[in-house]
Design a protein around this motif. Structure first.
Motif, PDB file in Angstrom:
ATOM      1  N   ASN A 153     -48.667 -75.972 -26.644  1.00  0.00           N
ATOM      2  CA  ASN A 153     -47.476 -75.879 -27.492  1.00  0.00           C
ATOM      3  C   ASN A 153     -47.717 -76.477 -28.869  1.00  0.00           C
ATOM      4  O   ASN A 153     -46.942 -76.240 -29.800  1.00  0.00           O
ATOM      5  CB  ASN A 153     -46.286 -76.569 -26.811  1.00  0.00           C
ATOM      6  CG  ASN A 153     -44.970 -76.229 -27.486  1.00  0.00           C
ATOM      7  OD1 ASN A 153     -44.822 -75.158 -28.073  1.00  0.00           O
ATOM      8  ND2 ASN A 153     -44.020 -77.150 -27.430  1.00  0.00           N
ATOM      9  N   SER A 154     -48.804 -77.241 -28.999  1.00  0.00           N
ATOM     10  CA  SER A 154     -49.136 -77.813 -30.315  1.00  0.00           C
ATOM     11  C   SER A 154     -49.750 -76.774 -31.253  1.00  0.00           C
ATOM     12  O   SER A 154     -49.910 -77.029 -32.439  1.00  0.00           O
ATOM     13  CB  SER A 154     -50.102 -78.992 -30.153  1.00  0.00           C
ATOM     14  OG  SER A 154     -51.332 -78.543 -29.581  1.00  0.00           O
ATOM     15  N   ARG A 194     -48.186 -71.230 -35.310  1.00  0.00           N
ATOM     16  CA  ARG A 194     -47.993 -69.792 -35.180  1.00  0.00           C
ATOM     17  C   ARG A 194     -49.260 -69.045 -35.615  1.00  0.00           C
ATOM     18  O   ARG A 194     -49.645 -68.036 -35.009  1.00  0.00           O
ATOM     19  CB  ARG A 194     -46.801 -69.343 -36.041  1.00  0.00           C
ATOM     20  CG  ARG A 194     -46.543 -67.832 -36.026  1.00  0.00           C
ATOM     21  CD  ARG A 194     -46.319 -67.309 -34.601  1.00  0.00           C
ATOM     22  NE  ARG A 194     -46.295 -65.864 -34.541  1.00  0.00           N
ATOM     23  CZ  ARG A 194     -45.194 -65.130 -34.685  1.00  0.00           C
ATOM     24  NH1 ARG A 194     -44.019 -65.732 -34.900  1.00  0.00           N
ATOM     25  NH2 ARG A 194     -45.245 -63.813 -34.616  1.00  0.00           N
ATOM     26  N   ILE A 217     -51.710 -69.116 -32.735  1.00  0.00           N
ATOM     27  CA  ILE A 217     -51.309 -68.193 -31.670  1.00  0.00           C
ATOM     28  C   ILE A 217     -51.590 -66.751 -32.088  1.00  0.00           C
ATOM     29  O   ILE A 217     -52.089 -65.945 -31.294  1.00  0.00           O
ATOM     30  CB  ILE A 217     -49.827 -68.389 -31.314  1.00  0.00           C
ATOM     31  CG1 ILE A 217     -49.618 -69.766 -30.674  1.00  0.00           C
ATOM     32  CG2 ILE A 217     -49.357 -67.288 -30.352  1.00  0.00           C
ATOM     33  CD1 ILE A 217     -48.176 -70.116 -30.399  1.00  0.00           C
ATOM     34  N   TYR A 248     -46.223 -64.756 -25.430  1.00  0.00           N
ATOM     35  CA  TYR A 248     -46.432 -66.195 -25.240  1.00  0.00           C
ATOM     36  C   TYR A 248     -45.095 -66.906 -25.087  1.00  0.00           C
ATOM     37  O   TYR A 248     -44.047 -66.428 -25.532  1.00  0.00           O
ATOM     38  CB  TYR A 248     -47.225 -66.800 -26.407  1.00  0.00           C
ATOM     39  CG  TYR A 248     -46.513 -66.778 -27.742  1.00  0.00           C
ATOM     40  CD1 TYR A 248     -45.687 -67.827 -28.132  1.00  0.00           C
ATOM     41  CD2 TYR A 248     -46.667 -65.695 -28.608  1.00  0.00           C
ATOM     42  CE1 TYR A 248     -45.034 -67.806 -29.356  1.00  0.00           C
ATOM     43  CE2 TYR A 248     -46.018 -65.664 -29.835  1.00  0.00           C
ATOM     44  CZ  TYR A 248     -45.205 -66.721 -30.196  1.00  0.00           C
ATOM     45  OH  TYR A 248     -44.542 -66.697 -31.409  1.00  0.00           O
ATOM     46  N   ARG A 283     -43.592 -70.956 -25.456  1.00  0.00           N
ATOM     47  CA  ARG A 283     -43.773 -72.380 -25.749  1.00  0.00           C
ATOM     48  C   ARG A 283     -42.926 -73.198 -24.772  1.00  0.00           C
ATOM     49  O   ARG A 283     -41.731 -72.934 -24.605  1.00  0.00           O
ATOM     50  CB  ARG A 283     -43.337 -72.703 -27.174  1.00  0.00           C
ATOM     51  CG  ARG A 283     -44.230 -72.113 -28.264  1.00  0.00           C
ATOM     52  CD  ARG A 283     -43.734 -72.569 -29.637  1.00  0.00           C
ATOM     53  NE  ARG A 283     -44.544 -72.080 -30.741  1.00  0.00           N
ATOM     54  CZ  ARG A 283     -45.663 -72.654 -31.169  1.00  0.00           C
ATOM     55  NH1 ARG A 283     -46.109 -73.737 -30.538  1.00  0.00           N
ATOM     56  NH2 ARG A 283     -46.334 -72.161 -32.183  1.00  0.00           N
ATOM     57  N   CYS A 284     -43.571 -74.187 -24.133  1.00  0.00           N
ATOM     58  CA  CYS A 284     -42.853 -75.081 -23.229  1.00  0.00           C
ATOM     59  C   CYS A 284     -42.568 -76.385 -23.975  1.00  0.00           C
ATOM     60  O   CYS A 284     -43.469 -77.220 -24.153  1.00  0.00           O
ATOM     61  CB  CYS A 284     -43.684 -75.362 -21.972  1.00  0.00           C
ATOM     62  SG  CYS A 284     -44.161 -73.863 -21.070  1.00  0.00           S
ATOM     63  N   ASN A 285     -41.347 -76.533 -24.444  1.00  0.00           N
ATOM     64  CA  ASN A 285     -41.000 -77.665 -25.304  1.00  0.00           C
ATOM     65  C   ASN A 285     -40.844 -78.953 -24.501  1.00  0.00           C
ATOM     66  O   ASN A 285     -40.564 -78.930 -23.290  1.00  0.00           O
ATOM     67  CB  ASN A 285     -39.718 -77.356 -26.076  1.00  0.00           C
ATOM     68  CG  ASN A 285     -39.887 -76.151 -26.996  1.00  0.00           C
ATOM     69  OD1 ASN A 285     -40.925 -76.001 -27.642  1.00  0.00           O
ATOM     70  ND2 ASN A 285     -38.882 -75.284 -27.036  1.00  0.00           N
ATOM     71  N   SER A 310     -39.994 -68.154 -26.657  1.00  0.00           N
ATOM     72  CA  SER A 310     -40.995 -67.131 -26.402  1.00  0.00           C
ATOM     73  C   SER A 310     -40.968 -66.046 -27.465  1.00  0.00           C
ATOM     74  O   SER A 310     -40.035 -65.956 -28.279  1.00  0.00           O
ATOM     75  CB  SER A 310     -40.767 -66.499 -25.024  1.00  0.00           C
ATOM     76  OG  SER A 310     -39.774 -65.501 -25.097  1.00  0.00           O
ATOM     77  N   LEU A 339     -48.515 -74.054 -23.286  1.00  0.00           N
ATOM     78  CA  LEU A 339     -48.262 -72.712 -23.814  1.00  0.00           C
ATOM     79  C   LEU A 339     -48.599 -71.716 -22.712  1.00  0.00           C
ATOM     80  O   LEU A 339     -49.674 -71.790 -22.111  1.00  0.00           O
ATOM     81  CB  LEU A 339     -49.129 -72.435 -25.047  1.00  0.00           C
ATOM     82  CG  LEU A 339     -48.983 -71.052 -25.697  1.00  0.00           C
ATOM     83  CD1 LEU A 339     -47.691 -70.973 -26.505  1.00  0.00           C
ATOM     84  CD2 LEU A 339     -50.180 -70.747 -26.598  1.00  0.00           C
TER      85      LEU A 339
END
Length: 582
Positions: free
Chosen positions: A325-326, A329, A332, A351, A353-355, A362, A387
């Motif tokens: 998640n770091s 954009r 990615i 994809y 993102r798991c915050n 997503s 991620l």
């Protein structure tokens, strides 16, 4: 006597000893009143000193004529070095030279013969004999020798007998293309170079040798890849009166021995995984299990909305990238571009993102809500800060694409550590695989592989479901060995040839010698072959097998040093009864 000592063995304990050294000039530093020369051989480097106050004038004049890579002999006395070099074993001493003999001059080499060189790979391949003088290449070859010696010693102590098998054999239609050798004395007939000693080692079991091994050259005329050679070396092994468990236990022992003796690593765990599980969990049959990122199949939790890309796919599958998640954009987008490259062939990537607060963001928020994305996280094992990368499409293609992405991400994240070793047995391979081009089944390994006990009858009704009594040993995402329990009964072997599309006449012509041998009391037997080149590279902490081969071919299968393959003259062609249509 050209030398009393090598260039790597003299120390402070040898001070005041008169010695004779021979080797190659690596560097020369001429200060006018004093000249230093680094003399190199296979064993190391020793510094020579020519001092105007202590060395005769004629010897100094000879030293002034030296150039890099000159071959010389130096006789002198070991003295304490004024400016010590702690980076080499001989760094406390130098040789005050009294006599100097130039054994052979040398042209200026085309690249620097030092650990860090200015020579490109193709140039160094052309002058491989010079490249071998460099410590990294030389040490790799010594390392390969060490591995081979441990293999020989271990197997010999376990009762295996090393037997040489022929290089000039008969061409067979199964497997890769053969290299063929025309016979001068038998017009219109050809030998083949062996792709492996497979049938010969089986015949040795019929002959009662019981435990055989051989470190042997094998040849395959197949399309080349970056890390594939047309000739390669196998540790080839076979045992009689064994079941699969016997083979696995014996060669776990060899692998443990090599890891301990070569790398100082104790490995006790050799997990086993079926082929089907490996494909489902990792997308390939040689998974690297040093890290996680196991596949999560998402069909049940992703194909219930109006996102047609997923709804029309055979497989929707994802992996959780730790700490992903770091990624920005831009990073990615770079991953998306990476999977869309022709070598990977994906049409795109979704994809999530798991915050850290437990929420999700997503690239398909338009179609999926937070509960949906939470279910994706549960299936893939994603945690806060991760991620999720998701691909979709045909089952086999999508698994291969995600497998490639998994390995790429692991490399970027530093998870593929060269000093960590994770062996794995992959078992229960399919016996046969369907070939769309020929519209028939082919043996996944070779036609002598036995089906799993009790599955022979399945060949009549569902041949694609039959499992082979075969196994691969995987180390760090590389197949280092593979083998099987063999068919040892003529009737069963004949039936296998039938299923593979051989006529009775073809089977007899190609393999009649083996089936005939089975009529004289063939014991149950099985074996395995390790790829020595790849095994040595992995144990050496590197990926490229060429670095551990003395005279490798390039990516086009050419030896640029001797310029082979090459044309032969008309007289040779005539003697071989060959005509070229150019």
């Amino acid at each position: 006597m050209y030398r009393t000592h090598t260039c790597g063995e003299l120390t402070a304990a040898d001070i005041n000893r008169k010695v004779t050294l021979s080797g190659w000039v690596q560097t020369i530093r001429d200060k006018g009143f004093v000249i230093w020369v680094d003399l190199r051989d296979r064993y190391g480097i020793t510094q020579l000193i020519f001092d105007a106050e202590r060395t005769q004038e004629d010897v100094i004049k000879k030293a002034q004529k030296l150039g890099r890579e000159f071959v010389i002999q130096a006789i002198g006395t070991v003295i304490e070095r004024a400016s010590k070099n702690p980076n080499i074993p001989t760094g406390d001493i130098e040789i005050l030279v009294e006599e100097l003999q130039i054994l052979n001059g040398a042209k200026l080499p085309p690249f620097t013969i030092e650990t860090e060189t200015d020579g490109g790979e193709e140039l160094r391949m052309k002058y491989r004999y010079l490249d071998i003088r460099r410590a990294p290449v030389r040490n790799n070859l010594i390392f390969r020798h060490k591995v081979a010696q441990h293999v020989r010693n271990y197997l010999s102590q376990k009762g295996f007998i090393e037997v040489e098998t022929p290089y000039l054999i008969k061409s067979t239609p199964e497997g890769a293309r053969d290299f063929v050798v025309p016979s001068r004395m038998n017009e219109g007939q050809f030998y083949a170079l062996p792709q492996s000693p497979q049938t010969f080692k089986q015949l040795l079991m019929v002959g009662g040798m019981d435990k055989y091994f051989q470190i042997v050259k094998c040849f395959r005329d197949e399309d080349l890849r970056a890390d594939r050679q047309p000739e390669f070396t196998q540790i080839d092994c076979e045992m009689a009166f064994v079941e699969q468990e016997d083979i696995l236990n014996n060669f776990e022992g060899l692998t443990k021995h090599l890891l301990k003796e070569i790398n100082g690593v104790e490995v006790t765990d050799f997990p086993r995984m079926t082929y089907d599980d490996a494909m489902k969990r990792y997308g390939n049959d040689k998974p690297d299990i040093r890290f996680g990122m196991e596949f999560g199949e998402l069909n049940q939790v992703a194909q219930h909305k109006d996102f047609n890309v997923f709804n029309s796919a055979e497989l929707v599958v994802g992996i959780a990238v730790p700490g992903g998640n770091s990624y920005t954009r831009k990073e990615i987008d770079n991953l998306i571009d990476w999977v869309k490259r022709p070598q990977i062939g994906s049409l795109g990537m979704v994809y999530v993102r798991c915050n850290e607060d437990g929420s999700f963001k997503s690239s398909v928020d338009k179609f999926y809500d937070q509960d949906d994305l939470k279910a994706w996280a549960e299936v893939t094992g994603a945690k806060a800060g991760d991620l999720i990368c998701v691909l979709s499409g045909e089952i086999d293609k999508t698994r291969a694409q995600l497998s490639a992405l998994r390995m790429e991400l692991a490399s970027r994240l530093g998870l593929r550590k060269a000093n960590e070793f994770a062996p794995l047995w992959v078992i229960d391979f399919p016996l046969l695989e369907w070939d769309e081009e020929t519209k028939r089944y082919h043996a996944m390994h070779h036609p002598f592989t036995s089906p799993k006990p009790g599955q022979m009858q399945l060949l009549e009704t569902n041949p694609g479901a039959v499992k082979a009594n075969a196994y691969d040993l995987v180390l760090n995402g590389n197949e280092i060995g593979g083998g099987s329990i063999r068919i040892h009964d003529k009737a069963v072997q004949s039936k296998m040839f039938d299923y593979l599309g051989f006529t009775k006449e073809e089977a007899q012509a190609q393999f009649g010698f083996l089936m005939n041998a089975f009529e004289y009391g063939a014991p149950p037997h099985g074996g395995i072959a390790f790829g020595l080149d790849r095994l040595v590279a992995i144990l050496g902490g590197q990926e490229t097998i060429r670095d551990f081969i003395a005279f490798p071919k390039n990516n086009s299968g050419r030896d640029v040093m001797i310029d082979a393959p090459a044309s032969i003259d008309k007289q040779q062609l005539d003697e071989l009864h060959l005509k070229l249509n150019l």
